[in-house]
Design an enzyme around this catalytic site. Structure first.
Site, PDB file in Angstrom:
ATOM      1  N   THR A 154       6.804   2.811  -7.021  1.00 19.95           N
ATOM      2  CA  THR A 154       6.991   1.412  -6.644  1.00 19.95           C
ATOM      3  C   THR A 154       5.710   0.607  -6.751  1.00 19.95           C
ATOM      4  O   THR A 154       5.734  -0.578  -7.075  1.00 19.95           O
ATOM      5  CB  THR A 154       7.532   1.325  -5.200  1.00 19.95           C
ATOM      6  OG1 THR A 154       8.723   2.100  -5.117  1.00 19.95           O
ATOM      7  CG2 THR A 154       7.852  -0.095  -4.818  1.00 19.95           C
ATOM      8  N   THR A 181       6.487   7.049  -3.589  1.00 16.22           N
ATOM      9  CA  THR A 181       6.365   7.522  -2.203  1.00 16.22           C
ATOM     10  C   THR A 181       7.299   8.675  -1.858  1.00 16.22           C
ATOM     11  O   THR A 181       7.009   9.447  -0.947  1.00 16.22           O
ATOM     12  CB  THR A 181       6.625   6.376  -1.215  1.00 16.22           C
ATOM     13  OG1 THR A 181       7.940   5.849  -1.417  1.00 16.22           O
ATOM     14  CG2 THR A 181       5.599   5.268  -1.390  1.00 16.22           C
ATOM     15  N   ASP A 182       8.427   8.820  -2.557  1.00 14.71           N
ATOM     16  CA  ASP A 182       9.434   9.788  -2.124  1.00 14.71           C
ATOM     17  C   ASP A 182       8.922  11.223  -2.100  1.00 14.71           C
ATOM     18  O   ASP A 182       9.283  12.001  -1.212  1.00 14.71           O
ATOM     19  CB  ASP A 182      10.678   9.703  -3.012  1.00 14.71           C
ATOM     20  CG  ASP A 182      11.556   8.517  -2.666  1.00 14.71           C
ATOM     21  OD1 ASP A 182      11.209   7.776  -1.721  1.00 14.71           O
ATOM     22  OD2 ASP A 182      12.593   8.326  -3.327  1.00 14.71           O
ATOM     23  N   LYS A 223       6.633  11.464   4.680  1.00 14.70           N
ATOM     24  CA  LYS A 223       7.346  10.178   4.709  1.00 14.70           C
ATOM     25  C   LYS A 223       8.468  10.285   5.733  1.00 14.70           C
ATOM     26  O   LYS A 223       9.388  11.084   5.575  1.00 14.70           O
ATOM     27  CB  LYS A 223       7.901   9.851   3.320  1.00 14.70           C
ATOM     28  CG  LYS A 223       8.594   8.496   3.242  1.00 14.70           C
ATOM     29  CD  LYS A 223       9.023   8.177   1.813  1.00 14.70           C
ATOM     30  CE  LYS A 223       9.725   6.829   1.744  1.00 14.70           C
ATOM     31  NZ  LYS A 223      10.090   6.453   0.361  1.00 14.70           N
TER      32      LYS A 223
END
Length: 438
Positions: free
Chosen positions: A102, A178-179, A256
Site C-alpha cells: 500500500t 503490511t499483511d 499486525k
C-alpha cells in the site's frame, strides 16, 4: 448494461469530472467526482467515481437517473521520477528498497486512478522530507502484494539489504505490504548475520490517495530510524491513530493486530524499541537494543520450505497432521490453545510425526504469554511425544525460525537446541507484566 458501454453512450471517459444524480428509496442524491477505471473484480455494472474527499464510491447503473460531465479529463503523459538529486555531504546515505504494498501506491490526479506500480524512485520523490534526513538511493526489487511474498523473496531482500549495508549505506528502508510484513521482518532477523546498521521495514495501512494516509509519516519516521543507532531489523509504523509518533518494533516480536487501523502494529510480549516523531525526535524505550557498529553483514539464507503453520481448533482431525507427514513436510509449527495444547486425539499423529523425523513446535494462539507444557496432562503428553515448546515466540516468528533452523540441521535434538536459542530477540527471558496490550 456494462459500465464501459454505458459511459460510451453518455460520451464520458475515465478521468472526466462528473455529476451523478442517483435515486435511492425515492429520494435523489447527488455526487460529484472523477470517473475511475472499472474494478477488475467488479460485476461491470457499477460506475466508480473518486469523490473530492479522496474516497471512492460505486453507483449501480440502474440507480443513475442523470450523469453529466462537468469537466473533461486532461490528457497528460505519465511522469516517472528518478529522484536523482545531488548528494549532500553532511547527510548520511541510505537505500530504500521497494517491494510493493500500500505504501507503494500513487494517484494520477488527472484520471483519479490509483496505481500500485509506484516505484521506489517515485515514492522517494513524493515524500521530499526524507531528503532532508539522508541521501536516498532507491531501488525497486519487485512490486507484489505482500500476500504473494515467498521465501525466495525474503532471500532476495536479505541479499540486497546486505549488499547495500556493505557498500557504504548507513541503513536500509524496505517498503513492504503490511499483511505479511511480520513474516519478512522475522526472516530478515534470522538471515542477516552480524547486523551492524539499521534495517527498517515500513508500510502503510491506507494508500497515498486517501486523506487519512499514513504513508508519508511512516516513511519519514522509518528514514529517521534508518540513520539511528539501533542496528536491528525493525518495523516502523504509526504508534497511535493520529499523526503523533511512530513506533519501532523488533522484527521478531511484531504483529499486525488490526485490519485497518493506522496503529495496527504492536510489539507482542515485548516493548517497542523506540518512539519516533517526524520532526526528528527519537525516544528509545529500552537500552538493550543492538547498537550500530563496524563489520560486514552476511546472509545466512538456508531455509527449509517444507514447514507448515497449523492452528488448532475444536474438532480438528488428526488426518491434517498425518497429511503433512505423508507429504514430506520437515517441520510443523502448531498454534495450540492456552498454554500450548491440542485435542488429545492428535497426540498419536504428532508422536508419529516426531518418530519419522518431523520437528513439531508448539506456540500459543493466545499470542500473549508463554507456552508451558508442564502444567496440564495434555501438555506433558505432548512433551513426551517430542514437541518443542517455543517459549513466548509468535507463531509466525516460530514458523520462519523453524524454516531457518531446518535449513541447517535435520537432527531433531539439534533443531530443538536451535529453536530454544535466542538469536534475534525472538525469546524473552521472562514475561513482563508491562508487555500486555501495549
Amino acid at each position: 448494461m456494462r459500465v464501459e458501454e454505458f459511459l460510451k453512450q453518455k460520451g464520458i471517459e475515465v478521468g472526466d469530472y462528473v455529476r451523478i444524480i442517483k435515486v435511492e428509496d425515492g429520494e435523489k442524491v447527488e455526487y460529484e467526482g472523477i470517473v475511475m477505471p472499472p474494478y477488475e473484480l467488479s460485476e461491470g455494472d457499477t460506475v466508480v467515481i473518486k469523490l473530492d474527499n479522496g474516497y471512492n464510491i460505486g453507483i449501480a447503473i440502474e440507480k443513475i437517473q442523470e450523469i453529466n460531465v462537468i469537466e473533461k479529463a486532461k490528457a497528460k503523459p505519465e511522469v516517472h521520477f528518478k529522484a536523482e538529486l545531488e548528494p549532500r555531504k553532511e547527510l548520511p546515505t541510505i537505500t530504500i528498497l521497494g517491494t510493493g504494498g500500500t505504501i507503494a501506491s500513487r494517484i494520477d490526479y488527472e484520471t483519479g486512478a490509483v496505481y500500485p506500480a509506484f516505484t521506489a524512485e517515485e515514492l522517494a520523490k513524493a515524500v521530499p522530507e526524507i531528503f532532508e534526513i539522508a541521501n536516498i538511493k532507491p531501488k525497486l526489487l519487485f512490486n507484489i502484494f505482500s500476500e504473494d511474498m515467498k521465501p525466495k523473496h525474503w532471500i532476495e531482500i536479505a541479499h540486497e539489504t546486505a549488499k547495500a549495508l556493505n557498500s557504504g549505506n548507513e541503513g536500509v528502508v524496505i517498503a513492504h505490504g503490511t499483511d505479511t510484513m511480520g513474516y519478512t521482518a522475522a526472516a530478515l532477523s534470522f538471515m542477516l548475520r552480524n547486523l551492524t546498521k539499521p534495517v527498517v521495514l515500513v508500510g502503510a495501512q491506507r494508500s497515498s490517495d486517501r486523506p487519512s494516509s499514513d504513508a508519508a509519516m511512516n516513511l519519514i519516521c522509518a528514514t529517521r530510524m534508518a540513520v539511528s543507532d539501533a542496528a536491528e531489523v525493525m518495523v516502523v509504523m504509526h504508534g497511535e491513530t493520529s499523526d503523533t509518533y511512530c513506533l519501532a518494533h523488533r522484527g521478531t516480536k511484531v504483529r499486525k493486530m488490526h485490519t485497518s487501523r493506522r496503529d495496527a502494529f504492536r510489539s507482542i510480549n515485548d516493548i517497542p524499541i523506540a518512539k519516533i516523531w517526524s520532526d526528528g525526535k527519537i525516544e528509545f524505550l529500552r537500552d538493550d537494543y543492538r547498537k550500530r557498529s563496524e563489520g560486514e553483514v552476511w546472509v545466512d539464507d538456508k531455509l527449509e520450505e517444507k514447514v507448515a503453520l497449523v492452528k488448532v481448533y475444536p474438532g480438528m482431525s488428526a488426518e491434517l497432521i498425518d497429511f503433512l507427514v505423508d507429504k514430506g513436510y520437515k517441520g510443523i509449527v502448531i498454534e495450540g490453545t492456552g498454554l500450548g495444547h491440542t485435542p488429545s486425539d492428535l497426540i498419536p499423529s504428532i508422536k508419529r510425526a516426531v518418530d519419522e523425523g518431523v520437528a513439531v513446535c508448539m506456540t500459543s494462539q493466545c499470542l500473549y504469554g508463554r507456552v508451558n507444557l508442564n502444567v496440564y496432562a495434555t501438555g506433558r503428553k505432548l512433551l513426551k511425544a517430542g514437541v518443542i515448546p517455543c517459549e513466548d515466540m509468535l507463531p509466525e516468528t516460530a514458523y520462519v525460525k523453524l524454516m531457518w533452523v531446518l535449513g541447517h540441521t535435520n537432527d531433531l535434538r539439534e533443531a530443538k537446541k536451535m529453536m530454544l536459542t535466542n538469536y534475534a530477540g525472538e525469546i524473552t527471558p521472562y514475561t513482563k507484566p508491562n508487555t500486555f496490550l501495549i
